[in-house]
Design a protein around this motif. Sequence first.
Motif, PDB file in Angstrom:
ATOM      1  N   ASP A  89       5.074  -7.451   2.390  1.00 19.50           N
ATOM      2  CA  ASP A  89       4.183  -8.100   1.270  1.00 19.50           C
ATOM      3  C   ASP A  89       4.272  -7.566   0.163  1.00 19.50           C
ATOM      4  N   PRO A  90       5.190  -7.844  -0.543  1.00 19.33           N
ATOM      5  CA  PRO A  90       5.559  -6.973  -2.041  1.00 19.33           C
ATOM      6  C   PRO A  90       4.205  -7.218  -2.886  1.00 19.33           C
ATOM      7  N   GLU A  91       3.513  -8.198  -3.019  1.00 17.83           N
ATOM      8  CA  GLU A  91       2.486  -8.527  -3.910  1.00 17.83           C
ATOM      9  C   GLU A  91       1.141  -7.830  -3.604  1.00 17.83           C
ATOM     10  N   TRP A  92       0.939  -7.806  -2.129  1.00 17.31           N
ATOM     11  CA  TRP A  92      -0.040  -6.759  -1.730  1.00 17.31           C
ATOM     12  C   TRP A  92       0.269  -5.256  -1.888  1.00 17.31           C
ATOM     13  N   PHE A  93       1.661  -4.923  -1.756  1.00 20.10           N
ATOM     14  CA  PHE A  93       2.055  -3.502  -2.160  1.00 20.10           C
ATOM     15  C   PHE A  93       1.874  -3.301  -3.640  1.00 20.10           C
ATOM     16  N   ALA A  94       2.352  -4.209  -4.384  1.00 17.49           N
ATOM     17  CA  ALA A  94       2.159  -3.897  -5.815  1.00 17.49           C
ATOM     18  C   ALA A  94       0.705  -3.665  -6.355  1.00 17.49           C
ATOM     19  N   GLN A  98      -0.565  -0.472  -8.165  1.00 19.09           N
ATOM     20  CA  GLN A  98      -1.312  -0.393  -9.586  1.00 19.09           C
ATOM     21  C   GLN A  98      -2.623   0.200  -9.362  1.00 19.09           C
ATOM     22  N   GLY A  99      -3.270   0.494  -8.391  1.00 16.33           N
ATOM     23  CA  GLY A  99      -4.349   1.166  -7.933  1.00 16.33           C
ATOM     24  C   GLY A  99      -4.304   2.630  -8.008  1.00 16.33           C
TER      25      GLY A  99
END
Length: 185
Positions: A89-94, A98-99
């Motif tokens: 899940d690239p979006e969740w990872f990104a 960012q956090g």
Amino acid sequence: MGLMASLFEVLFGPGQQELRRTVELFRENAEARAVRAAQARGAALRQFGAEFQLPQRGRFDRLMDAVNRLPRPGLALGTLGLFAAAMADPEWFAARMQGLALVPEPLWWLLGAIVSFYFGARHQAKGQEFQARLSETLARAPQGQAGRTLERMEPAADTGHDAALALEAITPERNPALEDWREAR
């Protein structure tokens, strides 16, 4: 003839002990020196081993050792999990990365110091434990077969000045298992 008989009796007869004692005044007995050296080494190893005796460990200590074994595999498996999460899940990872980018630098330094001290202290503790076990093993090294110590073992044979007999005494016996192993290699 009486003088020669007395001389031979001193050299080869019951007076041999006196001759041996006289010679030992000028030349040290090699066998006695080896026994004294072995006893001194044994005493030094026993003293060294006594300095590193570990107390018996209780349940709590064993539990803490088990808990202390978790961070390294956790860090390794967590890193592999991050790679899997990035692919799954690239979006969740990104969003998570960012956090992490928002974490202040001094906090990263603090985390690095904590992890370094944890692993450094564990490395030192395990090194000392290894040294203690090693000294315990070395303290038991002078023991021979059937619990006899080397100091109490009798020499296998007195070869005197016979070179052939001395060579035969130090030549290892035939070992069929070792020969088979060597042929297999």
